[in-house]
Design a protein around this motif. Structure first.
Motif, PDB file in Angstrom:
ATOM      1  N   HIS A  14      15.063  31.077   3.070  1.00 22.25           N
ATOM      2  CA  HIS A  14      16.098  31.931   2.485  1.00 22.25           C
ATOM      3  C   HIS A  14      15.469  32.739   1.359  1.00 22.25           C
ATOM      4  N   VAL A  15      16.096  33.879   1.058  1.00 24.51           N
ATOM      5  CA  VAL A  15      15.558  34.746  -0.001  1.00 24.51           C
ATOM      6  C   VAL A  15      16.192  34.394  -1.343  1.00 24.51           C
ATOM      7  N   ARG A 371      12.464  38.513  -7.350  1.00 23.29           N
ATOM      8  CA  ARG A 371      13.037  37.281  -7.915  1.00 23.29           C
ATOM      9  C   ARG A 371      13.849  37.608  -9.171  1.00 23.29           C
ATOM     10  N   LEU A 381      15.404  42.958  -0.870  1.00 19.73           N
ATOM     11  CA  LEU A 381      14.441  42.365   0.059  1.00 19.73           C
ATOM     12  C   LEU A 381      13.065  42.977  -0.146  1.00 19.73           C
TER      13      LEU A 381
END
Ligand code: PLZ
Length: 428
Positions: A14-15, A371, A381
């Motif tokens: 998962h991101v 992040r 993304l």
């Protein structure tokens, strides 16, 4: 997240570590009640927005009629209507046919089956930086090893990879890049063995790489002259994302086959292969299909979704979104030489992050900025063979205000990570 780790296979990554409970209007809401600005659209899927009213209505109606029949057992109208619609809106006014599937990978895989059946040839040419899916055949067509292929061989045979046009890194014109790629195709494969050339008009996972003008038309002309099926994979670029209904429209390309997915059905799983009637009709009855392929609920969603793109002129909106992204990142690039390139079309935009001086990719800063954005409530993304590209795929229904809020957080992410104070001259 603890339950996810305990219950879900580790390979399904998962991101952003959240649990989504609702979405709409360019916002995702998590289980803690946090609002996240969505600059990813679930990887270019919710172009018309999440839970778009037209889709909710169409799906609700269909689910009350019937949920499944299997089109290859007992056909139904929704599937046929989607096929008619795709035949009419995809590039070219020749006679076309469509077959529906569940995922982009499945669409690409079937496009290859069809091209091989039609030509009686086996070889398939793909390009550096390509992404075509995760099934064995499409994984083999995908370029990047980690994470998509590492440990998953053996791969499908008769797939040949040649260089693409990557203006930021190769400095070639479209014609020059095409001449080199076609020479490799001719010498290493040979037209007499080649069933199909498959290419994304703007590469997605590979880094939002837009080939130099003239590259794609030269490939298409060569394919046509040599009895090779020219397949454009528009799974990520399709449905108004790039500022045209299809990215092919930009250079007036007319592919023999076009694959679509993602943005086609407002989030419901659907994908399609559309192409010249004589090519598409080549496989024998029963050769194409699948239990769920062209599910009636997904078809109802697709009809409502495509109508929404058209009715609200979302291709024009995509261009406006692109202009805002350009404005923000060209300005940042003026004062920050870690921004190597700002590229893409419409609402498919990206920033390539580099080490100042060498211009080498900087995947570490790229990951840190993404992040930072996630930590500050923005879903963004990354992509690229070198992991050095931040990509923007907002829903086309996002407001300018929300878009600018989200982009500001990404810019803050660059500033938070040891920004350079060096001001460049002569920057456009
Ligand atoms: N062709 C051009 O972009 C999907 C998936 C990323 P599926 N890309 C996003 C991931 O982590 O799996 C894609 C694409 C192009 C084909 C596909 C495959 O489409 O619907 O994911 O199978």
């Amino acid at each position: 997240m603890q339950r996810k780790v305990s219950a879900v296979a580790a390979g399904v990554g998962h991101v952003v570590p959240v649990s989504i409970v609702a979405g709409g209007g360019g916002i995702l809401i998590d289980a803690d009640g946090n609002s996240l600005i969505d600059l990813g659209s679930g990887i270019a899927v919710t172009g018309i927005g999440n839970s778009a009213p037209a889709v909710v209505e169409a799906v609700t109606h269909q689910v009350q009629q019937f949920t499944h029949a299997c089109f290859t057992v007992t056909p139904y109208d929704g599937y046929v209507a989607v096929a008619e619609k795709l035949n009419s809106i995809t590039p070219g006014d020749h006679e076309k046919r469509t077959a529906l599937f569940n995922t982009g990978s499945e669409a690409v895989e079937n496009a290859i089956k069809i091209a091989r059946s039609f030509t009686g040839k086996h070889a398939v040419v793909v390009f550096d930086h390509a992404f075509h899916g995760r099934t064995n055949l499409t994984m083999s067509m995908t370029a990047k090893s980690m994470p998509y292929k590492d440990g998953f061989g053996p791969f499908a045979p008769d797939i040949y990879r040649v260089p693409t046009s990557y203006p930021f890194r190769d400095g070639l014109t479209g014609e020059e890049a095409a001449r080199y790629s076609l020479l490799q195709i001719d010498k290493q494969v040979g037209a007499s063995n080649l069933a199909a050339i498959v290419i994304e008009p703007i590469q997605g996972e590979g880094g939002f790489i837009e080939p130099a003008p003239g590259f794609l038309p030269a490939l298409q002309d060569w394919a046509t002259a040599n009895g090779v099926v020219f397949i454009l994979d528009e799974v990520q670029t399709g449905f108004s994302r790039t500022g045209d209904l299809f990215a092919s429209n930009h250079e007036t390309l007319v592919p023999d086959i076009i694959t679509t997915g993602k943005g086609i059905a407002g989030g419901l799983p659907l994908a399609a292969v559309t192409g010249r009637a004589e090519i598409m009709d080549s496989p024998q009855p029963g050769g194409l299909g699948g239990t769920y392929a062209g599910n009636p609920i997904a078809c109802a969603a697709a009809l409502a979704t495509i109508e929404t793109y058209e009715k609200h002129n979302l291709a024009v909106r995509a261009r406006q979104i692109g202009a805002v992204i350009d404005e923000v990142f060209f300005e940042l690039a003026n004062s920050d030489d870690r921004i190597g390139d700002v590229r893409g079309r419409g609402a498919m935009k990206a920033v390539e992050v580099v080490l100042p001086g060498s211009g080498d990719p900087d995947p570490s800063l790229t990951a840190s900025v993404a992040r930072f954005a996630a930590d500050h409530g923005v879903v963004v993304l990354t992509c690229g063979t070198y992991g050095s590209v931040i990509r923007f795929l907002p829903p086309l229904t996002i407001s300018d205000e929300l878009l600018r809020d989200g982009l500001r957080v990404v810019v803050d992410g660059f500033r938070a990570h040891a920004p350079t104070t060096h001001v460049k001259e002569n920057r456009p």
